[in-house]
Design an enzyme around this catalytic site. Structure first.
Site, PDB file in Angstrom:
ATOM      1  N   SER A  34       0.807  -1.220   0.000  1.00  0.00           N
ATOM      2  CA  SER A  34       0.000   0.000   0.000  1.00  0.00           C
ATOM      3  C   SER A  34       0.843   1.274   0.000  1.00  0.00           C
ATOM      4  O   SER A  34       0.346   2.335  -0.354  1.00  0.00           O
ATOM      5  CB  SER A  34      -0.920   0.016   1.224  1.00  0.00           C
ATOM      6  OG  SER A  34      -0.166  -0.171   2.398  1.00  0.00           O
ATOM      7  N   ASP A 316      -3.350   8.025   7.837  1.00  0.00           N
ATOM      8  CA  ASP A 316      -4.306   7.174   8.541  1.00  0.00           C
ATOM      9  C   ASP A 316      -3.520   6.366   9.575  1.00  0.00           C
ATOM     10  O   ASP A 316      -2.391   6.744   9.918  1.00  0.00           O
ATOM     11  CB  ASP A 316      -5.139   6.313   7.572  1.00  0.00           C
ATOM     12  CG  ASP A 316      -4.299   5.318   6.774  1.00  0.00           C
ATOM     13  OD1 ASP A 316      -3.127   5.057   7.142  1.00  0.00           O
ATOM     14  OD2 ASP A 316      -4.824   4.782   5.775  1.00  0.00           O
ATOM     15  N   HIS A 319      -0.495   4.605   7.309  1.00  0.00           N
ATOM     16  CA  HIS A 319       0.175   5.175   6.135  1.00  0.00           C
ATOM     17  C   HIS A 319       0.620   6.614   6.347  1.00  0.00           C
ATOM     18  O   HIS A 319      -0.094   7.400   6.965  1.00  0.00           O
ATOM     19  CB  HIS A 319      -0.753   5.079   4.926  1.00  0.00           C
ATOM     20  CG  HIS A 319      -1.154   3.667   4.640  1.00  0.00           C
ATOM     21  ND1 HIS A 319      -2.392   3.171   4.976  1.00  0.00           N
ATOM     22  CD2 HIS A 319      -0.455   2.639   4.112  1.00  0.00           C
ATOM     23  CE1 HIS A 319      -2.450   1.887   4.641  1.00  0.00           C
ATOM     24  NE2 HIS A 319      -1.286   1.531   4.121  1.00  0.00           N
TER      25      HIS A 319
END
Ligand SMILES: *[C@@H]1O[C@H](CO)[C@@H](O)[C@H](O)[C@H]1NC(C)=O
Ligand SMILES: *[C@@H]1O[C@H](CO)[C@@H](O)[C@H](O)[C@H]1NC(C)=O
Length: 359
Positions: A34, A316, A319
């Site tokens: 990610s 978040d 991340h």
């Protein structure tokens, strides 16, 4: 009459002009999770996707599937390399777009196939390598004129970055509820097994033509708000960080071995540590409102995030913000710079035509 000196001056000018409008390498391929995903998970059945606001609040195209408020590290590296567009995600890359590279990264993906299966579909490292072979077939038609040898000649001038391992810890080893790895392996054994598998995967990429590799060290995710919440503590989880440290140290040794073993290949370890500017002072709280019901530490849809995003480390619960990606992406670009000094580029360039000619 034109003198040799005049020709040389002309060639130097031409080189400068080229340097100003062409990227420093012809192509950039991205493998990862990610931290690099730029939309490959959007069409997958998974909780690990983020193509909704407030993701992308600082990105020109809005929410694209990047796990960030803005650009991710791969975007920053692509810009610094001089590409005038971001490298397209494999999921949607069309036609000639693949010539400058493809981004295969997939949120929640790992070195191990089973990693993060509790979250749904994902494109594991093995699958990303399979997807790269599809790209190579396309390139063989687009620029190799049907010749795999010509295509590989092109690929050896491309930069490859790979960032894997994070999810093999946070979405596997440290989730004993779903995965048995922590009862099968000690942290030492797990690091060894992971790096061994990773090494085979990197050698597969070498066999497919890759030569210039930047490999990201795994992140110390024990310090992410998401892991601290999972462990119910409010400081870094040492158990997680020391397991990751074992992985990184083995990875470093293995990359040195690969450098000695694989002819013409260069593997550079990219480790994410850097000096924080003093105004980057919110290091333990996510900027957005984290959802408690869906995903894994992702922002709740459509909630208003913090406005002083430049002060935040985390966007978040897992991340980083765009600002962190700019800092770490710039550092990675600088670490990789031996790949695109003028000498290196000259060495990799086709003697007659410069960069590969596009028919
Ligand atoms: C990796 O290994 C090299 C050579 O042994 C060493 O100089 C370097 O400090 C190591 N890097 C890290 C991040 O461990
Ligand atoms: C962080 O730095 C900014 C800008 O220097 C400042 O306005 C803010 O109060 C600081 N926040 C914290 C939590 O220290």
């Amino acid at each position: 009459m034109v003198t040799t000196t005049q020709i040389m001056v002309f060639m130097m000018l031409a080189a400068t002009l080229l340097a100003n409008c062409e990227p420093q390498v012809p192509c950039y391929f991205i493998f990862g999770d990610s931290l690099m995903d730029n939309g490959n998970n959007n069409q997958l059945l998974t909780q690990a996707k983020v193509n909704f606001p407030p993701y992308g609040i600082d990105f020109p195209d809005g929410p694209t599937g990047r796990f960030s408020n803005g650009r991710n590290m791969a975007d920053v590296i692509a810009q610094l390399l001089g590409f005038n567009k971001f490298i397209p995600p494999f999921a949607t890359a069309k036609g000639m777009e693949v010539i400058t590279g493809v981004n295969y990264a997939s949120g929640s993906a790992g070195i191990r196939d089973e990693t993060a299966e509790h979250l749904g579909a994902r494109i594991s490292m093995d699958k990303q390598i399979k997807n790269h072979w599809i790209t190579i077939l396309r390139l063989t038609y687009l620029i190799g004129r049907g010749s795999i040898i010509k295509t590989k000649d092109y690929l050896k001038r491309c930069i490859y970055t790979v960032g894997m391992g994070n999810n093999d810890y946070i979405n596997n080893y440290f989730l004993p509820k779903y995965y048995k790895t922590s009862s099968v392996y000690t942290p030492e054994q797990y690091a060894e097994a992971l790096v061994e598998q990773y090494s085979r995967q990197l050698q597969d990429l070498y066999k497919s033509g890759a030569r210039m590799f930047g490999i990201f060290a795994a992140g110390y995710s024990g310090c992410t708000p998401g892991i601290m919440t999972e462990f119910g503590v409010n400081s870094c989880v040492d158990e997680v960080n020391s397991a990751v440290m074992l992985f990184n140290s083995r990875l470093n040794t293995t990359l040195n071995d690969l450098n000695n073993k694989l002819v013409d290949a260069k593997f550079i370890l990219l480790d994410g540590s850097f000096e924080y500017p003093s105004d980057l002072n919110v290091t333990d709280t996510p900027c957005c409102v984290v959802s408690s019901t869906s995903g894994k530490g992702q922002c709740a849809p459509n909630q208003v995030p913090c406005s002083n995003r430049q002060n935040y480390y985390f966007w978040d619960a897992f991340h980083p913000t765009e600002r962190i990606s700019v800092l770490s992406g710039t550092k990675a670009y600088e670490t990789l710079s031996s790949f695109y000094t003028l000498e290196t580029i000259a060495m990799y360039k086709d003697k007659d035509t410069g960069y590969i000619s596009v028919a």
